[in-house]
Motif scaffolding. Structure first.
Motif, PDB file in Angstrom:
ATOM      1  N   ASP A 222       0.832  -1.209   0.000  1.00 58.63           N
ATOM      2  CA  ASP A 222       0.000   0.000   0.000  1.00 58.63           C
ATOM      3  C   ASP A 222       0.864   1.257   0.000  1.00 58.63           C
ATOM      4  N   GLU A 233      -3.749   5.149   7.189  1.00 62.53           N
ATOM      5  CA  GLU A 233      -3.197   4.147   6.276  1.00 62.53           C
ATOM      6  C   GLU A 233      -1.673   4.241   6.207  1.00 62.53           C
ATOM      7  N   SER A 237       0.960   1.298   7.255  1.00 67.60           N
ATOM      8  CA  SER A 237       1.948   0.814   6.292  1.00 67.60           C
ATOM      9  C   SER A 237       3.373   0.999   6.802  1.00 67.60           C
TER      10      SER A 237
END
Length: 451
Positions: A222, A233, A237
């Motif tokens: 990602d 996010e 990650s």
């Protein structure tokens, strides 16, 4: 060929804009630039249809990029795109020049911090330090020094040792997940789990650790492929990359104390870790191998099977002569490979096909377009398993030629071979498919089939 001028104020602004992620090239779609003034032709013949640039992540272009990429390459194989803040290199010869040129740099981790949301930056320092040790983000001589510790283990002769295991694993997984006559999703059933299983076995990851190991890899994907957009996010990650690095460092320590028949043990036995390459660098490169070990091969499997099923006469040819399987895999790499482009930056000013590329300019090396260049391939939009040419750029070229190419060929070839030989009823279900939105990857979200 259109002559581009690159010294206007507008171009200068576009070149310095931080809009594009320097690793992935991901960018939000800006407003299209104003159309060039129309010039009335002196001859009475009707002018050719004007070229109109399109955003590369436009859903229609992402779903079927080749018509647009062909028109872009025909218009100008080295095109300055104010929309993408980059040179779009689409011609085979021009792209080969870039892959050979010392002025074209693969180092692009340092400016990636600019794309990280402010709230996630405190988590990013160690993670980007790990990325800086990936050989794919290094130039010579660093790249050569890092790569050479893996060179022998990734050679085709070494990968060939695993052929019997790969074939057994392929048949076993197909027997469980792809019962003839039943319907399923080739992505979820085979293409995604099989390369992960094989690579984890080769790397030496115990089966019990597989779920965590591949979760971290997916989240690293990602980050590297530009899917992580929100602060949450990014944090997930970045932490996943750190977790993966910690896990692999521990695995390396275990293999030093108790070697096994796996990749880590084999590289350690070569005696270069701790000498030409530090252990920290070695572990960082293992995180790259772990990320790359499944993604490219999975997409290659799916795209190869899709191409065969959409071209029944080619599928029939391979069924009649299974010796064509390796050529079918190579043709799938050329025709609709798992990677659409790679991102580079100019280390210094240089000339490219008459264009003045400036230091720090971004270059999108669009292999998907170069692999269909009629100047290099005859009838390039045809899928032909007898083409017999491995000169495509699907695995790159030169110093950065994909080190895992032999692994991808072995695993993809095994799946295609078994499906062709043992699944005579294999067919597509539906004609519409959804592709993951990505500048870099050419990846289906699912491939419904009847086995």
């Amino acid at each position: 060929m259109t002559v581009l001028t690159t010294n206007t104020a507008a171009d200068a602004t576009a070149r310095t804009s931080p809009l594009v992620c320097p690793v992935t090239g991901h960018t939000a779609p800006p407003a299209a630039p104003a159309a060039a003034p129309r010039i009335t032709p002196a001859a009475p013949a009707a002018p050719a249809a004007p070229f109109t640039e399109r955003y590369l992540l436009d859903p229609a272009v992402n779903a079927d990029p080749y018509g647009y990429l062909n028109s872009l390459r025909d218009h100008d194989p080295v095109y300055w795109s104010a929309m993408h803040r980059a040179w779009l290199v689409t011609g085979h010869a021009q792209l080969m020049h870039c892959l050979r040129a010392p002025a074209v740099s693969a180092e692009r981790v340092r400016p990636l911090m600019d794309a990280v949301p402010e709230g996630a930056r405190e988590d990013a320092e160690r993670a980007f330090g790990i990325l800086s040790r990936w050989m794919v983000f290094n130039d010579a001589p660093q790249h050569r020094r890092l790569r050479q510790v893996f060179q022998e283990q990734f050679a085709a002769r070494s990968i060939g040792r695993y052929r019997a295991f790969v074939e057994r694993a392929t048949r076993a997984m197909l027997a469980r997940r792809a019962v003839p006559g039943r319907t399923g999703d080739l992505v979820a059933d085979i293409a995604r789990p099989l390369p992960a299983l094989v690579f984890a076995r080769w790397l030496g990851v115990p089966q019990a650790h597989g779920p965590s190991f591949w979760y971290w890899n997916a989240r690293v994907g990602d980050l590297v492929l530009g899917a992580a957009q929100e602060e949450r996010e990014y944090r997930t990650s970045l932490q996943s990359l750190v977790n993966l690095d910690d896990y692999l460092a521990d695995l390396v320590a275990q293999r030093r104390a108790d070697p096994k028949d796996d990749l880590i043990s084999a590289v350690l036995a070569g005696g270069q870790i701790g000498k030409s390459v530090s252990e920290e660098e070695f572990v960082g490169m293992l995180t790259q191998m772990a990320f790359a070990g499944g993604e490219t091969t999975s997409n290659l499997i799916v795209n190869a099977v899709l191409a065969l099923l959409e071209h029944p006469e080619q599928l029939a040819a391979v069924r009649e002569d299974p010796a064509l399987v390796p050529m079918a895999v190579e043709e799938a790499m050329r025709f609709d490979g798992p990677s659409k482009m790679s991102i580079r930056t100019a280390a210094r000013d240089f000339d490219l096909d008459g264009r003045s590329v400036r230091a720090e300019d971004r270059l999108f090396l669009v292999t998907a377009a170069a692999n269909r260049d009629p100047g290099r391939f005859s009838d390039p939009d045809a899928f032909d398993v007898r083409r017999g040419s491995a000169s495509h750029l699907g695995f790159g070229f030169g110093a950065h030629f994909c080190i895992g190419a032999a692994f991808a060929r072995l695993v993809a070839g095994a799946v295609v071979d078994v499906l062709v030989r043992e699944y005579p009823g294999l067919e597509l279900l539906g004609a519409q498919h959804t592709w993951q939105p990505s500048l870099l990857n050419r990846a289906l979200t699912a491939l419904p089939v009847r086995y």
